[in-house]
Design a protein around this motif. Structure first.
Motif, PDB file in Angstrom:
ATOM      1  N   ARG A 121       0.840  -1.211   0.000  1.00 33.71           N
ATOM      2  CA  ARG A 121       0.000   0.000   0.000  1.00 33.71           C
ATOM      3  C   ARG A 121       0.866   1.248   0.000  1.00 33.71           C
ATOM      4  O   ARG A 121       0.571   2.212  -0.705  1.00 33.71           O
ATOM      5  CB  ARG A 121      -0.919   0.020   1.215  1.00 33.71           C
ATOM      6  N   GLN A 122       1.939   1.225   0.802  1.00 33.17           N
ATOM      7  CA  GLN A 122       2.830   2.378   0.847  1.00 33.17           C
ATOM      8  C   GLN A 122       3.443   2.623  -0.529  1.00 33.17           C
ATOM      9  O   GLN A 122       3.511   3.760  -0.994  1.00 33.17           O
ATOM     10  CB  GLN A 122       3.932   2.145   1.879  1.00 33.17           C
ATOM     11  N   SER A 123       3.858   1.552  -1.186  1.00 32.70           N
ATOM     12  CA  SER A 123       4.433   1.665  -2.520  1.00 32.70           C
ATOM     13  C   SER A 123       3.400   2.208  -3.506  1.00 32.70           C
ATOM     14  O   SER A 123       3.701   3.084  -4.325  1.00 32.70           O
ATOM     15  CB  SER A 123       4.941   0.299  -2.973  1.00 32.70           C
ATOM     16  N   ASP A 124       2.157   1.707  -3.418  1.00 29.09           N
ATOM     17  CA  ASP A 124       1.091   2.184  -4.305  1.00 29.09           C
ATOM     18  C   ASP A 124       0.773   3.661  -4.058  1.00 29.09           C
ATOM     19  O   ASP A 124       0.545   4.420  -5.003  1.00 29.09           O
ATOM     20  CB  ASP A 124      -0.178   1.344  -4.122  1.00 29.09           C
ATOM     21  N   ILE A 125       0.769   4.067  -2.806  1.00 25.94           N
ATOM     22  CA  ILE A 125       0.495   5.473  -2.475  1.00 25.94           C
ATOM     23  C   ILE A 125       1.597   6.367  -3.020  1.00 25.94           C
ATOM     24  O   ILE A 125       1.326   7.435  -3.593  1.00 25.94           O
ATOM     25  CB  ILE A 125       0.325   5.644  -0.950  1.00 25.94           C
ATOM     26  N   GLN A 126       2.851   5.936  -2.887  1.00 25.91           N
ATOM     27  CA  GLN A 126       3.965   6.720  -3.427  1.00 25.91           C
ATOM     28  C   GLN A 126       3.858   6.842  -4.940  1.00 25.91           C
ATOM     29  O   GLN A 126       4.055   7.917  -5.508  1.00 25.91           O
ATOM     30  CB  GLN A 126       5.308   6.087  -3.039  1.00 25.91           C
ATOM     31  N   GLU A 127       3.515   5.734  -5.593  1.00 24.02           N
ATOM     32  CA  GLU A 127       3.369   5.752  -7.046  1.00 24.02           C
ATOM     33  C   GLU A 127       2.220   6.678  -7.459  1.00 24.02           C
ATOM     34  O   GLU A 127       2.348   7.461  -8.401  1.00 24.02           O
ATOM     35  CB  GLU A 127       3.118   4.329  -7.561  1.00 24.02           C
ATOM     36  N   THR A 128       1.117   6.608  -6.720  1.00 22.44           N
ATOM     37  CA  THR A 128      -0.031   7.474  -7.013  1.00 22.44           C
ATOM     38  C   THR A 128       0.339   8.938  -6.838  1.00 22.44           C
ATOM     39  O   THR A 128      -0.018   9.785  -7.672  1.00 22.44           O
ATOM     40  CB  THR A 128      -1.214   7.121  -6.090  1.00 22.44           C
ATOM     41  N   ASN A 129       1.063   9.262  -5.772  1.00 17.56           N
ATOM     42  CA  ASN A 129       1.484  10.646  -5.538  1.00 17.56           C
ATOM     43  C   ASN A 129       2.411  11.144  -6.638  1.00 17.56           C
ATOM     44  O   ASN A 129       2.304  12.292  -7.076  1.00 17.56           O
ATOM     45  CB  ASN A 129       2.157  10.789  -4.168  1.00 17.56           C
ATOM     46  N   GLU A 130       3.298  10.270  -7.112  1.00 13.77           N
ATOM     47  CA  GLU A 130       4.189  10.645  -8.211  1.00 13.77           C
ATOM     48  C   GLU A 130       3.390  10.889  -9.486  1.00 13.77           C
ATOM     49  O   GLU A 130       3.657  11.833 -10.233  1.00 13.77           O
ATOM     50  CB  GLU A 130       5.241   9.564  -8.435  1.00 13.77           C
ATOM     51  N   LEU A 131       2.390  10.037  -9.745  1.00  9.74           N
ATOM     52  CA  LEU A 131       1.545  10.220 -10.934  1.00  9.74           C
ATOM     53  C   LEU A 131       0.723  11.506 -10.839  1.00  9.74           C
ATOM     54  O   LEU A 131       0.549  12.216 -11.838  1.00  9.74           O
ATOM     55  CB  LEU A 131       0.634   9.010 -11.129  1.00  9.74           C
ATOM     56  N   LEU A 132       0.207  11.804  -9.651  1.00 14.00           N
ATOM     57  CA  LEU A 132      -0.545  13.053  -9.474  1.00 14.00           C
ATOM     58  C   LEU A 132       0.346  14.267  -9.716  1.00 14.00           C
ATOM     59  O   LEU A 132      -0.075  15.246 -10.347  1.00 14.00           O
ATOM     60  CB  LEU A 132      -1.151  13.113  -8.071  1.00 14.00           C
ATOM     61  N   LYS A 133       1.568  14.203  -9.217  1.00 15.80           N
ATOM     62  CA  LYS A 133       2.507  15.309  -9.417  1.00 15.80           C
ATOM     63  C   LYS A 133       2.821  15.472 -10.903  1.00 15.80           C
ATOM     64  O   LYS A 133       2.813  16.590 -11.436  1.00 15.80           O
ATOM     65  CB  LYS A 133       3.782  15.040  -8.628  1.00 15.80           C
ATOM     66  N   THR A 134       3.074  14.353 -11.586  1.00 11.77           N
ATOM     67  CA  THR A 134       3.352  14.394 -13.024  1.00 11.77           C
ATOM     68  C   THR A 134       2.145  14.931 -13.784  1.00 11.77           C
ATOM     69  O   THR A 134       2.288  15.735 -14.719  1.00 11.77           O
ATOM     70  CB  THR A 134       3.716  12.986 -13.541  1.00 11.77           C
TER      71      THR A 134
END
Length: 161
Positions: free
Chosen positions: A115-128
């Motif tokens: 979940r932590q990895s998925d949240i980090q990936e989601t945050n990176e995608l939102l930033k992009t």
């Protein structure tokens, strides 16, 4: 396991951690604290106990001639017996319960890491995504679009209609 057996195991663990392997070691330790083996009158003050125990451990690790003391097979056997007795302290059902709990907690920990990895990936995608939106707005608002015969905003308006 009875209370007496539990206390015996605890005493054995304490003596083992102090490096007491045989009767001679126990006698040397007792002589540091008591005047006589038959009269239990302390010859040290409470403040000195820690220093005396530390020096006993240090002296016990060093042999008589300053060489490190080698633990014999007897000590290893006693250690093995201690751990075998310690295993028998808890009933089988309790051990199975703790094993199941441990297994479940490992799975839960793995899930939380995913979940932590998925949240980090989601945050990176939102930033992009936000960066791309800003870049798109810059391109759409550029003065170069006004010079084009069919500006990109014309196609966007047709798609939304």
């Amino acid at each position: 396991v009875s209370l007496a057996e539990a206390q015996l195991l605890r005493a054995d663990a304490i003596l083992s951690s102090l490096g007491v392997e045989d009767r001679g070691d126990l006698d040397r330790l007792c002589n540091l604290f008591f005047n006589s083996p038959k009269v239990y009158e302390m010859k040290v003050k409470g403040d000195d106990v820690i220093n005396i125990v530390r020096s006993f451990i240090f002296d016990n690790k060093r042999g008589h001639k300053g060489k490190p003391r080698a633990k014999g097979d007897k000590s290893k056997k006693r250690d093995n017996e201690f751990w075998e007795d310690l295993e028998k302290l808890l009933p089988e059902t309790t051990q199975r319960t703790w094993a199941a709990l441990e297994n479940g907690l490992f799975k839960y920990n793995r899930l939380l890491k995913e979940r932590q990895s998925d949240i980090q990936e989601t945050n990176e995608l939102l930033k992009t995504n936000e960066e791309l939106k800003v870049l798109l707005q810059e391109y759409l608002n550029s003065e170069a679009n006004e010079d084009l015969q069919l500006p990109p905003t014309h196609h966007i308006r047709q798609l939304t209609e």
